[in-house]
Design an enzyme around this catalytic site. Structure first.
Site, PDB file in Angstrom:
ATOM      1  N   GLY A 224      41.054  56.637  27.215  1.00 41.67           N
ATOM      2  CA  GLY A 224      40.616  55.352  27.781  1.00 41.67           C
ATOM      3  C   GLY A 224      39.387  55.430  28.659  1.00 41.67           C
ATOM      4  O   GLY A 224      38.367  56.022  28.300  1.00 41.67           O
ATOM      5  N   LYS A 232      34.688  51.386  32.050  1.00 40.64           N
ATOM      6  CA  LYS A 232      34.758  51.356  33.503  1.00 40.64           C
ATOM      7  C   LYS A 232      33.608  52.140  34.146  1.00 40.64           C
ATOM      8  O   LYS A 232      33.050  51.732  35.156  1.00 40.64           O
ATOM      9  CB  LYS A 232      36.116  51.886  33.982  1.00 40.64           C
ATOM     10  CG  LYS A 232      37.285  51.024  33.494  1.00 40.64           C
ATOM     11  CD  LYS A 232      37.093  49.615  33.909  1.00 40.64           C
ATOM     12  CE  LYS A 232      37.971  48.532  33.352  1.00 40.64           C
ATOM     13  NZ  LYS A 232      39.329  48.607  33.095  1.00 40.64           N
ATOM     14  N   HIS A 252      35.295  43.238  37.283  1.00 37.38           N
ATOM     15  CA  HIS A 252      36.483  43.529  36.474  1.00 37.38           C
ATOM     16  C   HIS A 252      37.184  42.204  36.171  1.00 37.38           C
ATOM     17  O   HIS A 252      38.227  41.907  36.742  1.00 37.38           O
ATOM     18  CB  HIS A 252      37.390  44.478  37.275  1.00 37.38           C
ATOM     19  CG  HIS A 252      38.523  45.073  36.496  1.00 37.38           C
ATOM     20  ND1 HIS A 252      39.651  45.583  37.095  1.00 37.38           N
ATOM     21  CD2 HIS A 252      38.705  45.256  35.180  1.00 37.38           C
ATOM     22  CE1 HIS A 252      40.475  46.054  36.176  1.00 37.38           C
ATOM     23  NE2 HIS A 252      39.933  45.862  35.002  1.00 37.38           N
ATOM     24  N   ALA A 275      46.326  46.114  34.219  1.00 41.81           N
ATOM     25  CA  ALA A 275      47.684  45.768  33.773  1.00 41.81           C
ATOM     26  C   ALA A 275      48.320  44.664  34.617  1.00 41.81           C
ATOM     27  O   ALA A 275      49.514  44.687  34.899  1.00 41.81           O
ATOM     28  CB  ALA A 275      48.576  47.018  33.719  1.00 41.81           C
ATOM     29  N   CYS A 276      47.510  43.689  35.025  1.00 39.95           N
ATOM     30  CA  CYS A 276      48.026  42.543  35.779  1.00 39.95           C
ATOM     31  C   CYS A 276      47.752  41.210  35.089  1.00 39.95           C
ATOM     32  O   CYS A 276      47.807  40.155  35.733  1.00 39.95           O
ATOM     33  CB  CYS A 276      47.465  42.531  37.186  1.00 39.95           C
ATOM     34  SG  CYS A 276      48.110  43.868  38.206  1.00 39.95           S
ATOM     35  N   GLY A 277      47.412  41.241  33.798  1.00 40.43           N
ATOM     36  CA  GLY A 277      47.409  39.986  33.047  1.00 40.43           C
ATOM     37  C   GLY A 277      46.076  39.413  32.609  1.00 40.43           C
ATOM     38  O   GLY A 277      46.028  38.248  32.217  1.00 40.43           O
ATOM     39  N   THR A 279      44.143  40.304  29.867  1.00 41.50           N
ATOM     40  CA  THR A 279      44.129  40.072  28.418  1.00 41.50           C
ATOM     41  C   THR A 279      45.031  38.892  28.074  1.00 41.50           C
ATOM     42  O   THR A 279      44.678  38.049  27.235  1.00 41.50           O
ATOM     43  CB  THR A 279      44.574  41.350  27.668  1.00 41.50           C
ATOM     44  OG1 THR A 279      43.704  42.417  28.052  1.00 41.50           O
ATOM     45  CG2 THR A 279      44.511  41.158  26.169  1.00 41.50           C
ATOM     46  N   ASN A 280      46.170  38.821  28.737  1.00 35.53           N
ATOM     47  CA  ASN A 280      47.083  37.708  28.472  1.00 35.53           C
ATOM     48  C   ASN A 280      46.457  36.360  28.817  1.00 35.53           C
ATOM     49  O   ASN A 280      46.527  35.419  28.025  1.00 35.53           O
ATOM     50  CB  ASN A 280      48.378  37.895  29.269  1.00 35.53           C
ATOM     51  CG  ASN A 280      49.355  38.789  28.528  1.00 35.53           C
ATOM     52  OD1 ASN A 280      50.130  38.318  27.707  1.00 35.53           O
ATOM     53  ND2 ASN A 280      49.289  40.079  28.787  1.00 35.53           N
ATOM     54  N   ASN A 389      51.438  52.901  29.473  1.00 33.89           N
ATOM     55  CA  ASN A 389      49.998  52.614  29.356  1.00 33.89           C
ATOM     56  C   ASN A 389      49.505  52.820  27.922  1.00 33.89           C
ATOM     57  O   ASN A 389      48.342  53.122  27.692  1.00 33.89           O
ATOM     58  CB  ASN A 389      49.185  53.468  30.331  1.00 33.89           C
ATOM     59  CG  ASN A 389      47.732  53.002  30.457  1.00 33.89           C
ATOM     60  OD1 ASN A 389      47.451  51.795  30.465  1.00 33.89           O
ATOM     61  ND2 ASN A 389      46.795  53.940  30.532  1.00 33.89           N
ATOM     62  N   GLU A 518      52.471  29.425  30.261  1.00 31.02           N
ATOM     63  CA  GLU A 518      52.656  28.377  31.276  1.00 31.02           C
ATOM     64  C   GLU A 518      51.587  28.444  32.370  1.00 31.02           C
ATOM     65  O   GLU A 518      51.433  27.505  33.146  1.00 31.02           O
ATOM     66  CB  GLU A 518      54.061  28.454  31.888  1.00 31.02           C
ATOM     67  CG  GLU A 518      55.204  28.356  30.887  1.00 31.02           C
ATOM     68  CD  GLU A 518      55.253  27.024  30.126  1.00 31.02           C
ATOM     69  OE1 GLU A 518      54.409  26.139  30.407  1.00 31.02           O
ATOM     70  OE2 GLU A 518      56.128  26.887  29.252  1.00 31.02           O
ATOM     71  N   ASN A 519      50.841  29.544  32.412  1.00 31.32           N
ATOM     72  CA  ASN A 519      49.760  29.616  33.399  1.00 31.32           C
ATOM     73  C   ASN A 519      48.691  28.548  33.148  1.00 31.32           C
ATOM     74  O   ASN A 519      47.852  28.283  34.009  1.00 31.32           O
ATOM     75  CB  ASN A 519      49.123  31.015  33.396  1.00 31.32           C
ATOM     76  CG  ASN A 519      50.096  32.076  33.904  1.00 31.32           C
ATOM     77  OD1 ASN A 519      50.996  31.764  34.693  1.00 31.32           O
ATOM     78  ND2 ASN A 519      49.937  33.305  33.449  1.00 31.32           N
TER      79      ASN A 519
HETATM   80  P1  GTP Z   1      43.869  46.190  31.863  1.00 26.77           P
HETATM   81  O1  GTP Z   1      43.525  46.225  30.429  1.00 26.77           O
HETATM   82  O2  GTP Z   1      44.552  47.424  32.336  1.00 26.77           O
HETATM   83  O3  GTP Z   1      42.717  45.852  32.752  1.00 26.77           O
HETATM   84  O4  GTP Z   1      45.062  45.082  32.047  1.00 26.77           O
HETATM   85  P2  GTP Z   1      45.098  43.493  31.981  1.00 26.77           P
HETATM   86  O5  GTP Z   1      44.766  42.933  33.309  1.00 26.77           O
HETATM   87  O6  GTP Z   1      44.329  42.984  30.813  1.00 26.77           O
HETATM   88  O7  GTP Z   1      46.657  43.215  31.772  1.00 26.77           O
HETATM   89  P3  GTP Z   1      47.459  42.590  30.519  1.00 26.77           P
HETATM   90  O8  GTP Z   1      47.029  41.186  30.204  1.00 26.77           O
HETATM   91  O9  GTP Z   1      47.420  43.552  29.409  1.00 26.77           O
HETATM   92  O10 GTP Z   1      48.919  42.514  31.137  1.00 26.77           O
HETATM   93  C1  GTP Z   1      49.630  43.647  31.521  1.00 26.77           C
HETATM   94  C2  GTP Z   1      51.088  43.324  31.657  1.00 26.77           C
HETATM   95  O11 GTP Z   1      51.252  42.275  32.612  1.00 26.77           O
HETATM   96  C3  GTP Z   1      51.674  42.785  30.359  1.00 26.77           C
HETATM   97  O12 GTP Z   1      52.314  43.806  29.652  1.00 26.77           O
HETATM   98  C4  GTP Z   1      52.674  41.767  30.832  1.00 26.77           C
HETATM   99  O13 GTP Z   1      53.954  42.337  30.845  1.00 26.77           O
HETATM  100  C5  GTP Z   1      52.307  41.417  32.239  1.00 26.77           C
HETATM  101  N1  GTP Z   1      51.865  40.011  32.380  1.00 26.77           N
HETATM  102  C6  GTP Z   1      50.726  39.437  31.940  1.00 26.77           C
HETATM  103  N2  GTP Z   1      50.677  38.121  32.255  1.00 26.77           N
HETATM  104  C7  GTP Z   1      51.814  37.865  32.941  1.00 26.77           C
HETATM  105  C8  GTP Z   1      52.358  36.684  33.560  1.00 26.77           C
HETATM  106  O14 GTP Z   1      51.765  35.605  33.544  1.00 26.77           O
HETATM  107  N3  GTP Z   1      53.566  36.815  34.173  1.00 26.77           N
HETATM  108  C9  GTP Z   1      54.253  37.992  34.207  1.00 26.77           C
HETATM  109  N4  GTP Z   1      55.416  38.041  34.821  1.00 26.77           N
HETATM  110  N5  GTP Z   1      53.776  39.120  33.630  1.00 26.77           N
HETATM  111  C10 GTP Z   1      52.579  39.051  33.016  1.00 26.77           C
HETATM  112  C1  SPV Z   2      42.053  49.440  33.134  1.00 25.24           C
HETATM  113  O1  SPV Z   2      42.732  50.395  33.533  1.00 25.24           O
HETATM  114  O2  SPV Z   2      41.659  48.521  33.903  1.00 25.24           O
HETATM  115  C2  SPV Z   2      41.691  49.339  31.709  1.00 25.24           C
HETATM  116  C3  SPV Z   2      41.991  50.473  30.841  1.00 25.24           C
HETATM  117  O3  SPV Z   2      41.130  48.336  31.296  1.00 25.24           O
HETATM  118  S1  SPV Z   2      40.814  51.756  30.960  1.00 25.24           S
HETATM  119  O4  SPV Z   2      39.806  51.538  29.940  1.00 25.24           O
HETATM  120  O5  SPV Z   2      41.518  53.007  30.728  1.00 25.24           O
HETATM  121  O6  SPV Z   2      40.184  51.722  32.259  1.00 25.24           O
HETATM  122 MN    MN Z   3      40.811  46.758  32.992  1.00 24.44          MN
END
Ligand code: GTP
Ligand code: SPV
Ligand code: MN
Length: 608
Positions: A224, A232, A252, A275-277, A279-280, A389, A518-519
């Site tokens: 990654g 990054k 970011h 990993a705090c949402g 992409t979602n 991850n 729902e966001n």
């Molecule tokens: P990076 O690629 O690491 O930068 O992550 P990211 O910020 O794109 O996070 P991503 O959208 O992949 O979400 C990571 C995890 O957060 C998912 O596996 C979900 O379980 C959780 N998640 C995302 N959106 C929500 C939300 O609205 N509510 C809750 N409870 N969990 C969420």
């Molecule tokens: C993060 O960790 O914020 C990512 C995955 O998006 S990585 O490319 O490994 O940094």
């Molecule tokens: Mn990221």
């Protein structure tokens, strides 16, 4: 053009690039040098090479055409923040939140590691553009790597190819990105060894940045953000330095396009920690009829001022490197649709019919899998099947809701910036900042519980200002000053700033807010605030939705959940004041006066 394949003397038209390739080749001693053109054929060749070298396996073509599954070394599964260094000339310029080493010392150490580190391997030269090729917001990098996995991922994640070399021309500038997995096939004493499925250096890893010379040196990891240096390392750590020098922002942040039923459009950026949402949210399927979300980017935004004084954002990437676990038709149908073909899966589990699986992908657990460590897995075995991850790499153009303008070289005008993190308590569902300076303050004190995206403990609260803690390439206090300065420069034309929290929990530890699709209810309120419509209530933390201003039609929430979601925990805020003060203290006199003032005002509002 390729006169000398082993020394790289005339591999491109750019003399500086040629000289650098030659220098690296003389140090790393690869068997071959190959200039990548980013073509479909080259991509296929890299996949085949990985499969024949046992790094990857093809997935069942009837399930996931043209896709591979890769399992990494269990010791190389995430970004290594404690091995990440900002090597600015002075330690103070890296600041208290970064690891620092003196540039020449670091280079000396790393030259020792790089010496002969590509013996028996091919050195790939990857010219890439971050952003649409030739866009005024885009920048060029060249990654030198000994990993076909990196080549294939870079072809998806960036724009690789000869068109980039054309833009670079004979004298163009580029960011030098040097990467080695650190596993030579011929050792210093001449003994040969066989390759392994995931070569890396199990003992030493360095992810080093040289902000002054705009260079990146990465050694020992293939995973990654440690290895795909456009992401990054370049697009955030080095670009944040360039952005400060040149008066723009490298963040970011996801970028989304929100359209209301009247067909009015607003573009929104959001900074959430790894990993705090992001992409979602970037691909959300709204549950409110008539509203539409389209994706411009899911991880990084580069924003420059347009002629009209507004901030315009591009997504410097061309693909998604997304967290697999938790991704499902239920949570992110659009991401799932991207992944139906032509994707790379890393550290996911393998099903008996040759497909991938990860936690929460399907409502029912498979009866049997091979897990990401190549072991037999059954539902009762007590282990995760995919690494937390585990990631997918997939082209952005495969996203069903990719915005038509996602490659517009001018970027899209940003109306709102969201900050957010995982906060079980204190922070409400959504808060609007009073103004840019107050928003910068809210961004600077943002906290989040840690995730598996970085090596280390998961679930502990840490301050992660603007979701940039691991990604800011210079002193965080100077970065805040840059944010404040940007606001002063453009005043009312700056985006509005909001602070969101999808992760508040009740006393039993359950999420109070359903999140995901729902966001859109929160996005709608933000859209309306930007249009001067929705009502807000003033609190010490900022402006929160007036009761009834949040569209909750069709949503069933527990009776008191909404009250809690939309309440500011005054006592909780008061209790955090000393920790904010303490946090700020480490920046000494570099802390901008504007933030000192905001903290004082916040304290006063909490007293009254
Ligand atoms: P990076 O690629 O690491 O930068 O992550 P990211 O910020 O794109 O996070 P991503 O959208 O992949 O979400 C990571 C995890 O957060 C998912 O596996 C979900 O379980 C959780 N998640 C995302 N959106 C929500 C939300 O609205 N509510 C809750 N409870 N969990 C969420
Ligand atoms: C993060 O960790 O914020 C990512 C995955 O998006 S990585 O490319 O490994 O940094
Ligand atoms: Mn990221």
């Amino acid at each position: 053009m390729r006169e000398d394949m082993t020394t790289g003397s005339k591999i491109t038209r750019n003399a500086q690039l040629n000289a650098w390739i030659k220098e690296v080749a003389a140090m790393c001693l690869p068997d071959n040098i190959r200039l990548c053109n980013g073509s479909a054929d080259e991509y296929q060749e890299m996949l085949s090479l990985m499969v024949s070298g046992k790094t990857a396996r093809w997935l069942n073509p009837e399930k996931r055409p043209n896709s591979i599954l890769v399992w990494s070394d269990p010791a190389d599964v995430a970004r290594v923040e404690d091995r990440t260094f900002i090597c600015s000339p002075s330690k103070d310029d890296a600041g208290p939140t970064n690891n620092w080493a003196a540039p020449e010392e670091m280079k000396q150490t790393m030259r020792g590691l790089y010496a002969g580190c590509m013996r028996g391997r091919t050195l790939y030269v990857i010219p890439f553009s971050m952003g649409p090729v030739g866009s005024p917001i885009a920048h060029i990098g060249v990654e030198l790597t000994d990993s076909p996995y990196v080549v294939a991922n870079m072809i998806i994640m960036t724009r690789v190819g000869t068109s980039v070399l054309d833009v670079l021309g004979e004298n163009g500038e580029f960011v030098r990105c040097l990467h080695s997995v650190g596993y030579p096939l011929v050792l210093a004493d001449g003994t040969q060894r066989a390759d392994v499925s995931w070569p890396c250096d199990g003992k030493q890893k360095y992810i080093s940045h040289f902000p002054e010379s705009k260079e990146i040196w990465s050694y020992g990891s293939g995973y990654g953000g440690n290895a795909l240096l456009g992401k990054k390392c370049f697009a955030l750590r080095i670009a944040s330095v360039m952005a400060r020098e040149q008066g723009w922002l490298a963040e970011h942040m996801l970028i989304l396009k929100l359209t209301n039923p009247q067909n009015e459009v607003r573009y929104i950026c959001a900074a959430f920690p790894s990993a705090c949402g992001k992409t979602n949210l970037a691909m959300l399927s709204p549950t409110i009829p008539g509203w539409k979300v389209e994706c411009v980017g899911d991880d990084i935004a580069w924003m420059k001022f347009g002629g009209d004084g507004r901030l315009y954002a591009i997504n410097p990437e061309a693909g998604f490197f997304g967290v697999a676990p938790g991704t499902s038709d239920e949570s992110n149908l659009n991401a799932m649709a991207c992944l139906t073909r032509d994707s790379i899966f890393t550290n996911c589990a393998l099903t008996d019919d040759g497909d991938v699986w990860w936690e929460q992908m399907t409502p029912r657990l498979p009866a049997h899998l091979i897990d990401w460590t190549a072991k037999e897995w059954t539902p009762d075995c007590g282990r995760n099947a995919a690494h937390p991850n585990a990631r997918f790499t997939t082209p952005a153009r495969q996203c069903p809701v990719i915005a038509p303008e996602w490659e517009d070289p001018q970027g899209v005008p940003i109306s709102a910036v969201l900050f957010g993190g995982r906060r079980a308590g204190v922070i409400p569902l959504v808060t609007e900042a009073f103004n840019w300076r107050h928003g910068t303050f809210l961004g600077s004190i943002m906290g989040s519980e840690t995730t598996a995206a970085a090596a280390g403990q998961v679930g502990t609260l840490r301050r992660d200002p603007m979701a940039m803690l691991p990604f800011c390439g210079y002193n965080m206090a100077d970065y805040w000053a840059h944010w404040l300065g940007m606001g002063e420069r453009s005043g009312a034309k700056m985006p509005r700033i909001f602070y969101v929290n999808w992760f508040r929990k009740d006393a039993e530890g359950r999420f109070l807010w359903p999140g995901y699709s729902e966001n859109c209810r929160v996005l709608k309120w933000i859209f309306e605030r930007c249009a001067g419509q929705a009502e807000a209530l003033e609190t010490p933390l900022g402006l929160i939705p007036e009761k009834g201003a949040l569209d909750l039609r069709g949503l069933s929430l527990a009776a008191d959940a909404l009250d809690e979601l939309l309440s500011v925990d005054i006592d909780g805020c008061r209790m955090e004041l000393p920790s904010i003060e303490q946090y700020y203290q480490q920046f000494g006199s570099r802390l901008p006066e504007g933030l000192r003032h905001e903290l004082k005002e916040f304290g006063k509002r909490l007293q009254s």
